[in-house]
Write a protein that holds these residues in place. Structure first.
Motif, PDB file in Angstrom:
ATOM      1  N   LEU A   1       2.395   1.627  -3.459  1.00  0.00           N
ATOM      2  CA  LEU A   1       1.556   1.851  -4.125  1.00  0.00           C
ATOM      3  C   LEU A   1       1.223   3.688  -4.167  1.00  0.00           C
ATOM      4  O   LEU A   1       1.290   4.206  -5.317  1.00  0.00           O
ATOM      5  CB  LEU A   1       0.104   1.381  -4.119  1.00  0.00           C
ATOM      6  N   ARG A   2       1.206   4.031  -3.013  1.00  0.00           N
ATOM      7  CA  ARG A   2       1.186   5.513  -2.788  1.00  0.00           C
ATOM      8  C   ARG A   2       2.064   6.299  -3.304  1.00  0.00           C
ATOM      9  O   ARG A   2       2.052   7.212  -4.029  1.00  0.00           O
ATOM     10  CB  ARG A   2       0.659   5.958  -1.228  1.00  0.00           C
TER      11      ARG A   2
ATOM     12  N   GLU B   1      -7.361   0.412   0.721  1.00  0.00           N
ATOM     13  CA  GLU B   1      -6.774   0.808   1.934  1.00  0.00           C
ATOM     14  C   GLU B   1      -8.044   0.384   2.966  1.00  0.00           C
ATOM     15  O   GLU B   1      -7.602  -0.109   3.957  1.00  0.00           O
ATOM     16  CB  GLU B   1      -6.685   2.046   1.834  1.00  0.00           C
TER      17      GLU B   1
ATOM     18  N   GLN C   1      -0.075  -1.349  -8.643  1.00  0.00           N
ATOM     19  CA  GLN C   1       1.198  -0.801  -8.848  1.00  0.00           C
ATOM     20  C   GLN C   1       1.606  -0.883 -10.290  1.00  0.00           C
ATOM     21  O   GLN C   1       2.280   0.101 -10.739  1.00  0.00           O
ATOM     22  CB  GLN C   1       2.202  -1.493  -7.928  1.00  0.00           C
TER      23      GLN C   1
ATOM     24  N   LEU D   1       0.846  -1.064  -0.059  1.00  0.00           N
ATOM     25  CA  LEU D   1       0.103   0.062   0.111  1.00  0.00           C
ATOM     26  C   LEU D   1       0.997   1.308   0.069  1.00  0.00           C
ATOM     27  O   LEU D   1       0.581   2.231  -0.793  1.00  0.00           O
ATOM     28  CB  LEU D   1      -0.841  -0.056   1.141  1.00  0.00           C
TER      29      LEU D   1
ATOM     30  N   LEU E   1      -3.201  -4.831  -4.946  1.00  0.00           N
ATOM     31  CA  LEU E   1      -2.226  -3.892  -4.811  1.00  0.00           C
ATOM     32  C   LEU E   1      -1.100  -4.127  -5.641  1.00  0.00           C
ATOM     33  O   LEU E   1      -0.620  -3.255  -6.150  1.00  0.00           O
ATOM     34  CB  LEU E   1      -1.773  -4.086  -3.262  1.00  0.00           C
TER      35      LEU E   1
ATOM     36  N   ILE F   1      -2.047  10.214  -8.148  1.00  0.00           N
ATOM     37  CA  ILE F   1      -2.577  10.168  -6.917  1.00  0.00           C
ATOM     38  C   ILE F   1      -3.571  11.314  -7.003  1.00  0.00           C
ATOM     39  O   ILE F   1      -4.800  11.417  -6.165  1.00  0.00           O
ATOM     40  CB  ILE F   1      -1.461  10.160  -5.722  1.00  0.00           C
TER      41      ILE F   1
ATOM     42  N   ILE G   1      -7.572   3.431  -4.772  1.00  0.00           N
ATOM     43  CA  ILE G   1      -6.143   3.312  -3.654  1.00  0.00           C
ATOM     44  C   ILE G   1      -7.258   3.345  -2.249  1.00  0.00           C
ATOM     45  O   ILE G   1      -6.773   2.454  -1.332  1.00  0.00           O
ATOM     46  CB  ILE G   1      -5.263   4.135  -3.621  1.00  0.00           C
TER      47      ILE G   1
END
Ligand code: FAD
Length: 396
Positions: free
Chosen positions: A260-261, A288, A331, A257, A327, A275, A284
């Motif tokens: 990914l962010r 989460e 990505q 996670l 996830l 984002i 996302i």
């Protein structure tokens, strides 16, 4: 039910962990582990040694066996901070599978010989359960151990043994009698001895993490048996329940996670960071929320220390494995064109620089996404877990 409200003592503990990580986590190790690959055994061993010097190499074990005795909240804080800092994951085969079996069912001699060196980072484990004709139907396994004086002599063939080529010890489930309930025994075997042949199996990425292990008159002392002969199935079930709780992949999912962010912040799409794209940001956020629900379920499962509550292992396995797949796919998607390039894990493990057609966070992403296609198979195929859930909860 676990009380997860914030306690000032926990926040002090968080600061202590942060300060420890700043002073002790080697920056080069942290950089390698932020790239999404498997942690190398040498990084795991080195990190275990560093943690051991502080008495922290078994965050989930009781104090009397060399663990920290931390509360679940402290374990979760430690895990969060380690993830954020880029620390490698610890040896889960030892910490969450065979270690607890040894301290629960092992003799004092076994505990004294195996647990301290493991905690010092001197033992790396592999799990020798599956066989060519015994995966989902594990109870039908055929690798046989026969008593000969003070030793067991083992013959047979194991498959899909992750990391056996780098392991120093393997825990095997073997046949010592007939049937499943009373016919199986759990033995610890030195991985580097005559009679053990370890043959590589290329995985989907053409990397070497899996092995076939052939045992030809391999000897291990009776003193290396976990618990009683013929009781291995009961121990294996306890271990597999633990493995499935681990299969919620909380630390790994937390890592993914965070990565990914990081990718979504560092990737420009239509003139702005990805984002800030409301559709991608919502995906996302959805992942989460699922992660948080999973983490609470895992904490609930772990807080049931006397086993009186419901068994959540199969739920955790199914949800955790699906989340890790989601996830890692997100990505790859977030990386756009760079997501298509397969960087070598072997080169990464050997510390060789990777030619970098993409940004610094790209190596490892596609490799990991491919490898985790198997997360719905290893640790017990999801179809089987769904059947267990149906039987256990729906009375089907
Ligand atoms: C990457 C990876 C790492 C692994 N690491 C290890 C390890 O370190 N140590 C170890 O011991 N093992 C390991 N395994 C093995 C793993 O535990 C087995 O692959 C798994 O239990 C499934 O067994 P199998 O491969 O024999 O498939 P099978 O049992 O033959 O199943 C094949 C397919 O049939 C389905 N199926 C089978 N029976 C049923 C049923 N009754 N109802 C419905 N569907 C069914 C399964 O869901 C699956 O989709 C690993 C596997 C992988 C892929």
């Amino acid at each position: 039910m676990t009380d997860l409200s914030r306690d000032p003592a926990d926040e002090r503990f968080r600061n202590e962990v942060r300060a420890f990580l700043e002073d002790n986590l080697p920056p080069e190790m942290a950089r390698r582990n932020r790239q999404g690959y498997h942690a190398s055994r040498s990084d795991t061993r080195e990190w275990t040694r560093i943690l051991h010097a502080r008495g922290w190499s078994a965050p989930n074990w009781p104090v009397e066996h060399g663990g920290t005795g931390w509360t679940l909240a402290q374990q979760a804080i430690f895990d969060e901070e380690c993830t954020a800092a880029g620390a490698p994951l610890l040896d889960i085969f030892g910490l969450s599978m065979v270690g607890p079996l040894i301290y629960t069912y092992g003799t004092d001699d076994l505990k004294a010989r195996i647990l301290p060196p493991f905690l010092r980072g001197e033992i790396s484990w592999a799990q020798g359960f599956s066989e060519p004709n015994a995966g989902s139907d594990l109870g039908s396994l055929q690798t046989r151990a026969v008593l000969d004086g003070d030793d067991y002599v083992i013959n047979g063939r194991k498959i899909w043994t992750s990391g056996a080529h780098e392991a120093t010890m393997i825990f095997f489930l073997v046949r010592t009698g007939e049937g499943t309930r009373n016919g199986l025994t759990m033995l610890i075997v030195d991985a580097r001895q005559p009679g053990i042949a370890i043959r590589p199996i290329d995985d989907i990425r053409k990397e070497h993490s899996l092995n076939e292990v052939i045992l030809d008159d391999v000897r291990t002392p009776v003193a290396n048996r976990i618990g009683e002969e013929g009781k291995g199935w009961g121990y294996a079930k306890a271990l597999l329940e633990n493995e499935r709780a681990f299969a919620a992949e909380i630390p790994r999912n937390r890592n993914h996670l965070a990565l990914l962010r990081r990718i979504a912040r560092g990737t420009m799409r239509a003139g702005r960071p990805l984002i800030e794209d409301p559709v991608f940001a919502a995906r996302i956020a959805e992942a989460e929320v699922e992660f948080m629900a999973l983490e609470f379920l895992a904490l609930r499962a772990m807080s049931d220390t006397d086993g009186s509550g419901p068994s959540f292992g199969s739920f955790l396995k199914v949800r955790g494995s699906e989340l890790v797949q989601r996830l890692t796919q997100l990505q790859v998607e977030a990386l756009g064109d760079h997501g298509a390039y397969l960087y070598s894990e072997q080169a990464h493990m050997a510390g060789q620089p990777q030619p970098a057609p993409g940004p610094e966070f790209a190596p490892g992403v596609w490799s990991e996404a491919m490898y985790r296609r198997a997360s719905s198979i290893y640790g017990g195929a999801n179809e089987i877990q769904r059947t267990l859930i149906a039987k256990q909860y729906l009375d089907l």
